[in-house]
Design a protein around this motif. Structure first.
Motif, mmCIF file in Angstrom:
data_model
loop_
_atom_site.group_PDB
_atom_site.id
_atom_site.type_symbol
_atom_site.label_atom_id
_atom_site.label_comp_id
_atom_site.label_asym_id
_atom_site.label_seq_id
_atom_site.Cartn_x
_atom_site.Cartn_y
_atom_site.Cartn_z
ATOM 1 N N GLY A 35 -23.931 -5.497 34.899
ATOM 2 C CA GLY A 35 -24.602 -4.236 34.560
ATOM 3 C C GLY A 35 -23.625 -3.263 33.363
ATOM 4 N N GLN A 36 -23.535 -2.850 33.560
ATOM 5 C CA GLN A 36 -22.482 -1.989 32.368
ATOM 6 C C GLN A 36 -21.287 -2.047 32.313
ATOM 7 N N GLN A 37 -20.980 -2.143 33.988
ATOM 8 C CA GLN A 37 -19.378 -1.803 34.581
ATOM 9 C C GLN A 37 -19.030 -3.262 34.777
ATOM 10 N N ALA A 38 -20.075 -4.491 34.204
ATOM 11 C CA ALA A 38 -19.375 -5.498 34.857
ATOM 12 C C ALA A 38 -18.258 -6.217 34.414
ATOM 13 N N SER A 39 -17.846 -5.405 33.529
ATOM 14 C CA SER A 39 -15.800 -6.164 32.673
ATOM 15 C C SER A 39 -15.228 -5.977 33.933
ATOM 16 N N THR A 40 -15.375 -4.339 34.460
ATOM 17 C CA THR A 40 -14.682 -4.276 35.926
ATOM 18 C C THR A 40 -14.207 -5.245 36.775
ATOM 19 N N GLY A 41 -15.856 -5.228 37.818
ATOM 20 C CA GLY A 41 -16.311 -5.945 37.980
ATOM 21 C C GLY A 41 -15.344 -7.508 37.978
ATOM 22 N N LYS A 42 -15.424 -8.043 37.037
ATOM 23 C CA LYS A 42 -14.732 -9.210 36.871
ATOM 24 C C LYS A 42 -12.768 -9.553 37.123
ATOM 25 N N GLN A 43 -12.783 -8.678 36.506
ATOM 26 C CA GLN A 43 -11.223 -8.242 35.936
ATOM 27 C C GLN A 43 -10.910 -8.077 37.693
ATOM 28 N N ILE A 44 -11.450 -7.619 38.547
ATOM 29 C CA ILE A 44 -10.763 -7.123 40.226
ATOM 30 C C ILE A 44 -11.324 -8.919 40.616
ATOM 31 N N ASP A 45 -12.646 -9.090 40.470
ATOM 32 C CA ASP A 45 -12.602 -10.394 41.649
ATOM 33 C C ASP A 45 -11.326 -11.396 40.760
ATOM 34 N N ALA A 46 -10.892 -11.200 39.718
ATOM 35 C CA ALA A 46 -10.015 -12.396 39.251
ATOM 36 C C ALA A 46 -9.286 -12.415 39.983
ATOM 37 N N ALA A 47 -8.470 -11.089 39.521
ATOM 38 C CA ALA A 47 -7.365 -10.526 40.352
ATOM 39 C C ALA A 47 -6.955 -10.907 42.155
ATOM 40 N N VAL A 48 -8.228 -10.379 42.130
ATOM 41 C CA VAL A 48 -8.431 -11.107 43.940
ATOM 42 C C VAL A 48 -8.143 -12.481 44.261
ATOM 43 N N LYS A 49 -9.045 -13.068 43.770
ATOM 44 C CA LYS A 49 -8.762 -14.736 43.725
ATOM 45 C C LYS A 49 -6.936 -14.772 42.957
ATOM 46 N N ILE A 283 4.616 -13.333 34.394
ATOM 47 C CA ILE A 283 3.284 -14.275 35.050
ATOM 48 C C ILE A 283 2.800 -14.183 35.191
ATOM 49 N N TYR A 284 2.185 -12.393 35.369
ATOM 50 C CA TYR A 284 1.024 -12.302 35.941
ATOM 51 C C TYR A 284 0.016 -12.422 34.694
ATOM 52 N N VAL A 285 0.558 -12.180 33.641
ATOM 53 C CA VAL A 285 -0.641 -12.559 32.438
ATOM 54 C C VAL A 285 -0.823 -14.450 32.266
ATOM 55 N N GLU A 286 0.177 -14.702 32.270
ATOM 56 C CA GLU A 286 0.304 -16.333 32.161
ATOM 57 C C GLU A 286 -0.608 -16.703 33.449
ATOM 58 N N ASN A 294 -8.519 -17.988 29.813
ATOM 59 C CA ASN A 294 -7.957 -16.825 28.659
ATOM 60 C C ASN A 294 -8.283 -15.799 29.136
ATOM 61 N N LEU A 295 -8.829 -15.162 30.000
ATOM 62 C CA LEU A 295 -9.339 -14.124 29.360
ATOM 63 C C LEU A 295 -7.816 -13.331 29.939
ATOM 64 N N ARG A 296 -7.849 -12.134 29.170
ATOM 65 C CA ARG A 296 -6.405 -11.226 28.919
ATOM 66 C C ARG A 296 -6.713 -10.585 30.733
ATOM 67 N N PRO A 297 -5.857 -10.119 31.013
ATOM 68 C CA PRO A 297 -5.624 -9.374 32.372
ATOM 69 C C PRO A 297 -6.170 -7.484 31.603
ATOM 70 N N ASN A 298 -6.915 -6.737 31.983
ATOM 71 C CA ASN A 298 -6.121 -5.260 31.810
ATOM 72 C C ASN A 298 -6.235 -4.044 32.968
ATOM 73 N N PHE A 299 -5.994 -3.034 33.239
ATOM 74 C CA PHE A 299 -5.707 -2.196 34.319
ATOM 75 C C PHE A 299 -6.146 -2.043 34.894
ATOM 76 N N MET A 300 -7.992 -3.004 35.193
ATOM 77 C CA MET A 300 -8.774 -2.695 36.272
ATOM 78 C C MET A 300 -7.660 -3.906 37.138
ATOM 79 N N SER A 301 -7.821 -5.036 36.417
ATOM 80 C CA SER A 301 -7.059 -5.712 36.986
ATOM 81 C C SER A 301 -6.054 -6.066 37.634
#
Ligand code: VNL
Length: 388
Positions: A35-49, A283-286, A294-301
């Motif tokens: 849905g419309q906010q999927a990028s937020t879910g993707k960023q946070i899920d990736a950061a948790v992992k 280190i985090y971004v890399e 190669n997805l760039r992390p954002n503030f949600m992540s």
């Protein structure tokens, strides 16, 4: 077989799962994965992992299990999922919450079940007041909007039109920006509110053009910035002499690079930039990019990454005990270094305290970044601070 024996075998076969249930701490992670906010879910899920890959999945002798659920950012769905996670899965934490209405819909469940609710994304000030079991690792809109107003007036902007998404965080952004801007001596020509779902900015941008302010102040949620910029250009606003200023939700790292050179020079305020100059953030971004094509992390992540840190450290302090009251007590006042800089949890409000950076969109190594040029240190949520 005798009834006695059957019972004995039944009891034995039950035993291992009981033991493992006690040794496992479950986190119910509810995010908009579609849905419309999927990028937020993707960023946070990736950061948790990423956090778990870097820090392991065992804390204080307990196995940490994350159960991810997609709420499609529909609050009724969020609430049902939270209920199921508490009742059926016996989670010790509810976490995530891409939009304010989802966080608020879950608050009564956190209170009733005495389960800690870690808000990793949503940013309406009042969320932390909806339950004593809520703690926030994201941000509030007033945190970034007040410094934006201050910068604008100091830099010669006298008349502003505000344009925000018409829901909790947008109303907070509008009010906190205009209260500060007017107190400093500025004028608000018009306050425009655009629907959250499937927004069409064009008619609103026409009103902006007609009002001819010095600047347009904008908040739209993460994921909507690119669409806004596209229509801003289509309406010719980029050539109108009206300056664009914003919260960093608009110049979101997740989309910034695709917005084009039209955003170069846009001043905005926020808690995180992928360009933040610290050893930890590099280190985090890399690591984030490497693990996510190669997805760039954002503030949600970082809200998700820091939420995991808060959960892990609280469990260390309680020695693995999952009592909600003990966990919340352990979280209050906790301070640590985030990829965004130093952060802490306000012991009184359970809300995040963090630096806010004034940034300018610039080209760095051929890519667009929010480049920080001023820091307002240790900002508490201004809305709650004003109530004291
Ligand atoms: C919220 C606030 C959501 C700021 C956002 O992006 C955001 C919210 C999804 O409180 O719902 O950038």
């Amino acid at each position: 077989m005798l009834r006695r024996e059957i019972l004995a075998i039944a009891a034995l076969s039950f035993l291992p799962s009981v033991v493992s249930a006690q040794d496992t701490v479950k986190i119910g992670l509810i995010l908009p994965m579609t849905g419309q906010q999927a990028s937020t879910g993707k960023q946070i899920d990736a950061a948790v992992k990423l956090y778990q890959a870097q820090n392991g999945t065992t804390v204080a002798g307990k196995k940490i299990e994350v159960i991810l659920k997609d709420d499609t950012s529909v609050p009724d769905v969020t609430k049902r999922l939270a209920q199921e996670l508490v009742v059926n899965d016996k989670v010790a934490f509810l976490a995530g919450f891409g939009l304010t209405p989802s966080a608020l819909a879950t608050a009564p469940i956190a209170t009733q079940a005495k389960v800690v609710q870690v808000v990793m994304a949503a940013g309406t000030s009042s969320i932390t007041e909806a339950s004593p079991f809520i703690v926030r690792t994201s941000f509030t809109l007033a945190q970034s909007s007040v410094p934006m107003a201050e910068w604008a007036f100091k830099n010669g902007i006298k008349k502003v039109v505000t344009l925000v998404s018409d829901f909790g965080p947008g109303i907070d952004a509008e009010k906190s920006f205009s209260d500060k801007f007017k107190a400093d001596g500025g004028a608000i020509a018009e306050a425009l509110r655009v629907p959250l779902r499937n927004p069409d900015f064009s008619p609103f941008l026409q009103k902006v053009a007609d009002a001819k302010p010095d600047a347009l102040f904008v908040f739209v949620p993460s994921g909507a910035g690119a669409q806004f910029i596209k229509q801003f250009v289509e309406r010719g606003l980029d050539k109108s002499g009206i300056r664009l200023i914003a919260t960093g939700d608009v110049t979101d790292d997740d989309q910034l690079n695709g917005m084009g050179d039209v955003v170069v020079g846009v001043i905005n305020t926020h808690n995180y930039s992928a360009n933040h100059d610290s050893a930890f953030n590099k280190i985090y971004v890399e690591a984030f990019k490497k693990a996510n094509g190669n997805l760039r992390p954002n503030f949600m992540s970082v809200g998700g990454y820091d939420g995991m840190h808060l959960i892990y450290e609280a469990l260390k302090k309680t020695k693995g005990a999952t009592d909600g009251e003990k966990l919340i007590a352990a979280m209050k006042g906790m301070a640590w270094e985030s990829p965004r800089g130093p952060i802490s949890i306000d012991a009184d409000t359970r809300d995040i305290v963090q630096n806010i950076y004034v940034r300018k969109v610039e080209k760095v190594g051929g890519e667009l970044y929010n480049v920080e040029f001023a820091t307002i240190p240790n900002v508490k949520d201004p809305v709650k601070a004003a109530k004291k």
